[in-house]
Write a protein that holds these residues in place. Structure first.
Motif, PDB file in Angstrom:
ATOM      1  N   MET A  40       4.720  11.989   1.305  1.00  0.00           N
ATOM      2  CA  MET A  40       4.146  11.036   0.367  1.00  0.00           C
ATOM      3  C   MET A  40       3.773   9.768   1.124  1.00  0.00           C
ATOM      4  O   MET A  40       4.536   9.274   1.944  1.00  0.00           O
ATOM      5  CB  MET A  40       5.156  10.720  -0.733  1.00  0.00           C
ATOM      6  CG  MET A  40       4.723   9.620  -1.674  1.00  0.00           C
ATOM      7  SD  MET A  40       5.959   9.238  -2.899  1.00  0.00           S
ATOM      8  CE  MET A  40       5.072   9.677  -4.350  1.00  0.00           C
ATOM      9  N   TYR A  41       2.569   9.270   0.852  1.00  0.00           N
ATOM     10  CA  TYR A  41       2.147   8.011   1.440  1.00  0.00           C
ATOM     11  C   TYR A  41       1.394   7.202   0.404  1.00  0.00           C
ATOM     12  O   TYR A  41       0.988   7.710  -0.641  1.00  0.00           O
ATOM     13  CB  TYR A  41       1.303   8.231   2.702  1.00  0.00           C
ATOM     14  CG  TYR A  41      -0.069   8.796   2.472  1.00  0.00           C
ATOM     15  CD1 TYR A  41      -1.158   7.962   2.270  1.00  0.00           C
ATOM     16  CD2 TYR A  41      -0.284  10.163   2.461  1.00  0.00           C
ATOM     17  CE1 TYR A  41      -2.421   8.474   2.067  1.00  0.00           C
ATOM     18  CE2 TYR A  41      -1.538  10.689   2.263  1.00  0.00           C
ATOM     19  CZ  TYR A  41      -2.607   9.848   2.065  1.00  0.00           C
ATOM     20  OH  TYR A  41      -3.858  10.345   1.862  1.00  0.00           O
ATOM     21  N   ALA A  42       1.236   5.919   0.691  1.00  0.00           N
ATOM     22  CA  ALA A  42       0.556   5.014  -0.236  1.00  0.00           C
ATOM     23  C   ALA A  42      -0.282   4.027   0.559  1.00  0.00           C
ATOM     24  O   ALA A  42      -0.015   3.763   1.731  1.00  0.00           O
ATOM     25  CB  ALA A  42       1.567   4.270  -1.106  1.00  0.00           C
ATOM     26  N   ILE A  43      -1.297   3.497  -0.100  1.00  0.00           N
ATOM     27  CA  ILE A  43      -2.118   2.446   0.476  1.00  0.00           C
ATOM     28  C   ILE A  43      -2.005   1.238  -0.441  1.00  0.00           C
ATOM     29  O   ILE A  43      -2.231   1.354  -1.648  1.00  0.00           O
ATOM     30  CB  ILE A  43      -3.581   2.896   0.618  1.00  0.00           C
ATOM     31  CG1 ILE A  43      -3.671   4.062   1.591  1.00  0.00           C
ATOM     32  CG2 ILE A  43      -4.447   1.732   1.095  1.00  0.00           C
ATOM     33  CD1 ILE A  43      -5.041   4.650   1.729  1.00  0.00           C
ATOM     34  N   PHE A  44      -1.626   0.089   0.128  1.00  0.00           N
ATOM     35  CA  PHE A  44      -1.500  -1.127  -0.665  1.00  0.00           C
ATOM     36  C   PHE A  44      -2.205  -2.271   0.047  1.00  0.00           C
ATOM     37  O   PHE A  44      -2.559  -2.178   1.213  1.00  0.00           O
ATOM     38  CB  PHE A  44      -0.032  -1.464  -0.951  1.00  0.00           C
ATOM     39  CG  PHE A  44       0.728  -1.998   0.224  1.00  0.00           C
ATOM     40  CD1 PHE A  44       0.914  -3.364   0.388  1.00  0.00           C
ATOM     41  CD2 PHE A  44       1.277  -1.143   1.163  1.00  0.00           C
ATOM     42  CE1 PHE A  44       1.618  -3.854   1.465  1.00  0.00           C
ATOM     43  CE2 PHE A  44       1.984  -1.626   2.244  1.00  0.00           C
ATOM     44  CZ  PHE A  44       2.160  -2.986   2.395  1.00  0.00           C
ATOM     45  N   MET A  45      -2.413  -3.356  -0.695  1.00  0.00           N
ATOM     46  CA  MET A  45      -3.102  -4.514  -0.141  1.00  0.00           C
ATOM     47  C   MET A  45      -2.148  -5.697  -0.100  1.00  0.00           C
ATOM     48  O   MET A  45      -1.402  -5.938  -1.050  1.00  0.00           O
ATOM     49  CB  MET A  45      -4.324  -4.868  -0.990  1.00  0.00           C
ATOM     50  CG  MET A  45      -5.159  -5.971  -0.387  1.00  0.00           C
ATOM     51  SD  MET A  45      -6.559  -6.474  -1.385  1.00  0.00           S
ATOM     52  CE  MET A  45      -7.467  -4.965  -1.511  1.00  0.00           C
ATOM     53  N   ASN A  46      -2.188  -6.412   1.028  1.00  0.00           N
ATOM     54  CA  ASN A  46      -1.397  -7.626   1.163  1.00  0.00           C
ATOM     55  C   ASN A  46      -2.124  -8.559   2.119  1.00  0.00           C
ATOM     56  O   ASN A  46      -2.493  -8.156   3.216  1.00  0.00           O
ATOM     57  CB  ASN A  46       0.002  -7.309   1.707  1.00  0.00           C
ATOM     58  CG  ASN A  46       0.853  -8.546   1.786  1.00  0.00           C
ATOM     59  OD1 ASN A  46       0.775  -9.422   0.934  1.00  0.00           O
ATOM     60  ND2 ASN A  46       1.652  -8.647   2.822  1.00  0.00           N
ATOM     61  N   GLY A  47      -2.361  -9.776   1.701  1.00  0.00           N
ATOM     62  CA  GLY A  47      -3.019 -10.757   2.555  1.00  0.00           C
ATOM     63  C   GLY A  47      -4.451 -10.404   2.885  1.00  0.00           C
ATOM     64  O   GLY A  47      -4.922 -10.728   3.966  1.00  0.00           O
ATOM     65  N   ILE A  87      -1.852   6.430  -4.146  1.00  0.00           N
ATOM     66  CA  ILE A  87      -0.608   7.122  -3.824  1.00  0.00           C
ATOM     67  C   ILE A  87      -0.927   8.606  -3.724  1.00  0.00           C
ATOM     68  O   ILE A  87      -1.601   9.161  -4.586  1.00  0.00           O
ATOM     69  CB  ILE A  87       0.483   6.868  -4.882  1.00  0.00           C
ATOM     70  CG1 ILE A  87       0.908   5.405  -4.857  1.00  0.00           C
ATOM     71  CG2 ILE A  87       1.675   7.777  -4.650  1.00  0.00           C
ATOM     72  CD1 ILE A  87       1.971   5.051  -5.857  1.00  0.00           C
ATOM     73  N   SER A  88      -0.426   9.228  -2.675  1.00  0.00           N
ATOM     74  CA  SER A  88      -0.664  10.652  -2.472  1.00  0.00           C
ATOM     75  C   SER A  88       0.654  11.336  -2.163  1.00  0.00           C
ATOM     76  O   SER A  88       1.387  10.908  -1.271  1.00  0.00           O
ATOM     77  CB  SER A  88      -1.646  10.867  -1.322  1.00  0.00           C
ATOM     78  OG  SER A  88      -1.729  12.237  -1.020  1.00  0.00           O
ATOM     79  N   ASP A  89       0.964  12.393  -2.913  1.00  0.00           N
ATOM     80  CA  ASP A  89       2.056  13.274  -2.528  1.00  0.00           C
ATOM     81  C   ASP A  89       1.422  14.599  -2.128  1.00  0.00           C
ATOM     82  O   ASP A  89       0.216  14.702  -1.992  1.00  0.00           O
ATOM     83  CB  ASP A  89       3.095  13.423  -3.647  1.00  0.00           C
ATOM     84  CG  ASP A  89       2.487  13.904  -4.956  1.00  0.00           C
ATOM     85  OD1 ASP A  89       1.283  14.162  -4.971  1.00  0.00           O
ATOM     86  OD2 ASP A  89       3.225  14.010  -5.948  1.00  0.00           O
ATOM     87  N   ASN A  90       2.210  15.617  -1.919  1.00  0.00           N
ATOM     88  CA  ASN A  90       1.651  16.881  -1.440  1.00  0.00           C
ATOM     89  C   ASN A  90       0.793  17.583  -2.485  1.00  0.00           C
ATOM     90  O   ASN A  90      -0.040  18.418  -2.144  1.00  0.00           O
ATOM     91  CB  ASN A  90       2.773  17.809  -0.991  1.00  0.00           C
ATOM     92  CG  ASN A  90       3.499  17.256   0.208  1.00  0.00           C
ATOM     93  OD1 ASN A  90       2.938  16.483   0.969  1.00  0.00           O
ATOM     94  ND2 ASN A  90       4.753  17.639   0.372  1.00  0.00           N
ATOM     95  N   LYS A  91       0.964  17.245  -3.757  1.00  0.00           N
ATOM     96  CA  LYS A  91       0.267  17.966  -4.818  1.00  0.00           C
ATOM     97  C   LYS A  91      -0.969  17.255  -5.338  1.00  0.00           C
ATOM     98  O   LYS A  91      -1.982  17.877  -5.607  1.00  0.00           O
ATOM     99  CB  LYS A  91       1.239  18.211  -5.972  1.00  0.00           C
ATOM    100  CG  LYS A  91       2.429  19.049  -5.588  1.00  0.00           C
ATOM    101  CD  LYS A  91       3.431  19.133  -6.685  1.00  0.00           C
ATOM    102  CE  LYS A  91       4.670  19.863  -6.175  1.00  0.00           C
ATOM    103  NZ  LYS A  91       5.802  19.676  -7.055  1.00  0.00           N
ATOM    104  N   GLU A  92      -0.898  15.949  -5.498  1.00  0.00           N
ATOM    105  CA  GLU A  92      -2.025  15.241  -6.100  1.00  0.00           C
ATOM    106  C   GLU A  92      -2.210  13.858  -5.480  1.00  0.00           C
ATOM    107  O   GLU A  92      -1.319  13.326  -4.847  1.00  0.00           O
ATOM    108  CB  GLU A  92      -1.839  15.118  -7.613  1.00  0.00           C
ATOM    109  CG  GLU A  92      -0.680  14.244  -8.028  1.00  0.00           C
ATOM    110  CD  GLU A  92      -0.589  14.082  -9.533  1.00  0.00           C
ATOM    111  OE1 GLU A  92      -1.639  13.875 -10.160  1.00  0.00           O
ATOM    112  OE2 GLU A  92       0.528  14.167 -10.061  1.00  0.00           O
TER     113      GLU A  92
END
Length: 108
Positions: A1-8, A41-46
């Motif tokens: 599982m990974y995610a992309i977020f924004m900061n600064g 957000i991405s996990d192995n399924k969606e």
């Protein structure tokens, strides 16, 4: 599982347990942070993609340390004009440990 977020104004791709360098934050060490501007957000399924952000999703992180990067040298030079200028810069950063990626598990 990974995610992309924004900061600064920058976007970061993170996984649980990863340590990343962010722009300097004015919080003390061992403080827990909550990033709520999660873009994907991405996990192995969606894969869940926000428009522009995902509601009810957040990333928890702990501040590990503060520091400064290596010095970069800036040199301005005009040949045959007796002009040379030296300048240096060290950017401050904050290392954070990603502890949890939480997503909303509602009914679609």
């Amino acid at each position: 599982m990974y995610a992309i977020f924004m900061n600064g104004g920058k976007q970061y791709k993170v996984k649980k347990g990863q340590i990343i360098k962010l722009e300097k934050l004015n919080n003390s060490v061992q403080t827990q942070l909550k990033f709520e501007t999660v873009l994907m957000i991405s996990d192995n399924k969606e894969v869940k993609i926000g428009q522009p952000i995902l509601l009810d999703s957040y990333i928890l992180a702990d501040i590990v340390c503060h520091g400064r990067n290596k010095k970069i040298n800036i040199i301005k030079f005009n040949r045959r004009k007796h002009y040379k200028k030296h300048q240096g810069h060290r950017q401050s950063f904050t290392k954070v440990l990603i502890t949890e990626i939480h997503t909303y598990q509602g009914v679609s």
